[in-house]
Design an enzyme around this catalytic site. Structure first.
Site, PDB file in Angstrom:
ATOM      1  N   HIS A  57      -6.540  57.451 -11.365  1.00 36.02           N
ATOM      2  CA  HIS A  57      -5.670  56.414 -11.561  1.00 36.02           C
ATOM      3  C   HIS A  57      -5.562  55.150 -10.395  1.00 36.02           C
ATOM      4  O   HIS A  57      -6.482  55.620  -9.582  1.00 36.02           O
ATOM      5  CB  HIS A  57      -4.313  56.832 -11.826  1.00 36.02           C
ATOM      6  N   HIS A  59      -3.565  54.007  -7.985  1.00 39.19           N
ATOM      7  CA  HIS A  59      -2.748  53.932  -6.868  1.00 39.19           C
ATOM      8  C   HIS A  59      -3.750  54.078  -5.518  1.00 39.19           C
ATOM      9  O   HIS A  59      -4.741  54.850  -5.861  1.00 39.19           O
ATOM     10  CB  HIS A  59      -1.921  55.183  -6.806  1.00 39.19           C
ATOM     11  N   ASP A  61      -3.801  55.480  -2.819  1.00 38.78           N
ATOM     12  CA  ASP A  61      -4.207  56.727  -2.085  1.00 38.78           C
ATOM     13  C   ASP A  61      -4.879  57.609  -2.933  1.00 38.78           C
ATOM     14  O   ASP A  61      -5.347  58.612  -2.515  1.00 38.78           O
ATOM     15  CB  ASP A  61      -2.902  57.335  -1.603  1.00 38.78           C
ATOM     16  N   HIS A  62      -5.545  56.862  -3.981  1.00 35.00           N
ATOM     17  CA  HIS A  62      -6.679  57.660  -4.829  1.00 35.00           C
ATOM     18  C   HIS A  62      -8.030  56.657  -4.901  1.00 35.00           C
ATOM     19  O   HIS A  62      -8.911  57.245  -5.285  1.00 35.00           O
ATOM     20  CB  HIS A  62      -6.336  58.095  -6.045  1.00 35.00           C
ATOM     21  N   HIS A 115       2.651  58.964 -14.894  1.00 35.36           N
ATOM     22  CA  HIS A 115       2.750  58.616 -13.529  1.00 35.36           C
ATOM     23  C   HIS A 115       2.362  57.222 -13.489  1.00 35.36           C
ATOM     24  O   HIS A 115       2.935  56.507 -12.886  1.00 35.36           O
ATOM     25  CB  HIS A 115       1.643  59.387 -12.624  1.00 35.36           C
ATOM     26  N   ASP A 134      -2.452  62.888 -10.218  1.00 33.49           N
ATOM     27  CA  ASP A 134      -1.044  63.020 -10.039  1.00 33.49           C
ATOM     28  C   ASP A 134      -0.264  63.386 -11.209  1.00 33.49           C
ATOM     29  O   ASP A 134       1.037  63.022 -11.404  1.00 33.49           O
ATOM     30  CB  ASP A 134      -0.524  61.786  -9.248  1.00 33.49           C
ATOM     31  N   HIS A 172      -2.422  66.096  -4.510  1.00 30.51           N
ATOM     32  CA  HIS A 172      -1.779  66.227  -3.153  1.00 30.51           C
ATOM     33  C   HIS A 172      -1.358  67.552  -3.031  1.00 30.51           C
ATOM     34  O   HIS A 172      -1.390  68.555  -3.670  1.00 30.51           O
ATOM     35  CB  HIS A 172      -0.377  65.619  -3.427  1.00 30.51           C
TER      36      HIS A 172
END
Length: 256
Positions: A57, A59, A61-62, A115, A134, A172
């Site tokens: 996805h 975001h 942080d990915h 998400h 996530d 995570h």
């Protein structure tokens, strides 16, 4: 076609990405790329060269390491068609209908929105592994930022329908926090109590709590257990539809 070598790589504060390596062909892939530096260091240490990046996805942080890794290795970047505008580095767009593989290992794309609206899960049926980003966490699930609870429950149900021995890698290290919340939802669950003790031991030793399995999550993760009469009774929702029970559990976790 050899068995995949799997490296679980901590990145940033609490993210994971996963490096996959097929030794016969030498092909290497990563699932999500939070940090280019961490991935490059891990690959250099092993003498591997990156060929593919799979993104769950949009975001950051990915996806934060994608551009640098793509430029450095010339790797292809596969990700959800529904988020193409938000992940401009994608070179291959996928949906649930896509035919996909890595080094001869088939991959099924599960569309798992909630998400984010375009979130996908990568399932390797011949290897018995799934990369849930996530959507599903160990003893938890992702916050619902772009979808709604009914949508998220549908996505979790797709993952729960995979074989029980499927190994789950998520994005995570949230398990200890999730475990403490889970005990407030279903404190009488003996399997959960045993698992919480194991998680506490792992984290005290600085070890990861992944991978988990579909079967273990179905037995202990409250977000996959809205059908539990004890959970329904505890939150005052006996007989309510499963997605509504799930929604209430998610609401309680948001406030925890």
């Amino acid at each position: 076609m050899g068995a995949l070598q799997i490296v679980l790589l901590p990145c940033l504060a609490d993210n994971y990405c996963v490096i996959l390596h097929e030794p016969d062909s030498g092909e290497t892939a990563v699932i999500d790329a939070p940090s280019a530096a961490a991935v490059k260091a891990a690959l250099s240490e092993r003498g591997w060269r990156l060929n593919q990046i799979f993104v769950t996805h949009h975001h950051t942080d990915h996806t934060g390491g994608i551009d640098e890794l793509k430029a450095f290795y010339g790797a292809s970047v596969t990700g959800p068609e529904a988020e193409a505008e938000r992940i401009p580095s994608l070179t291959k767009l996928v949906t649930a209908k896509s035919e996909l593989s890595f080094a001869g290992h088939p991959i099924e794309v599960l569309e798992t929105p909630g998400h984010t609206l375009g979130h996908v899960t990568y399932y390797f049926p011949n290897d018995g592994i799934a990369f849930t980003g996530d959507t599903l966490f160990s003893l938890g699930c992702g916050k619902i930022f772009e979808g709604d609870p009914e949508m998220m429950w549908g996505s979790l149900s797709k993952i729960a329908a995979l074989p029980d021995d499927t190994q789950i890698y998520c994005g995570h290290e949230y398990t200890l926090n999730n475990a403490r919340f889970a005990l407030t939802i279903e404190p009488e669950n003996d399997a959960l109590k045993k698992r919480v003790a194991e998680v506490e031991t792992l984290r005290a030793a600085g070890r990861p709590t992944l991978p988990t399995t579909v079967g273990l999550e179905k037995a202990t993760n409250p977000f996959l257990r809205p059908q539990s009469r004890s959970i329904q009774a505890r939150i005052g929702m006996l007989g309510a539809p499963e997605w509504e029970v799930f929604a209430r559990i998610r609401q309680l976790k948001n406030k925890a």
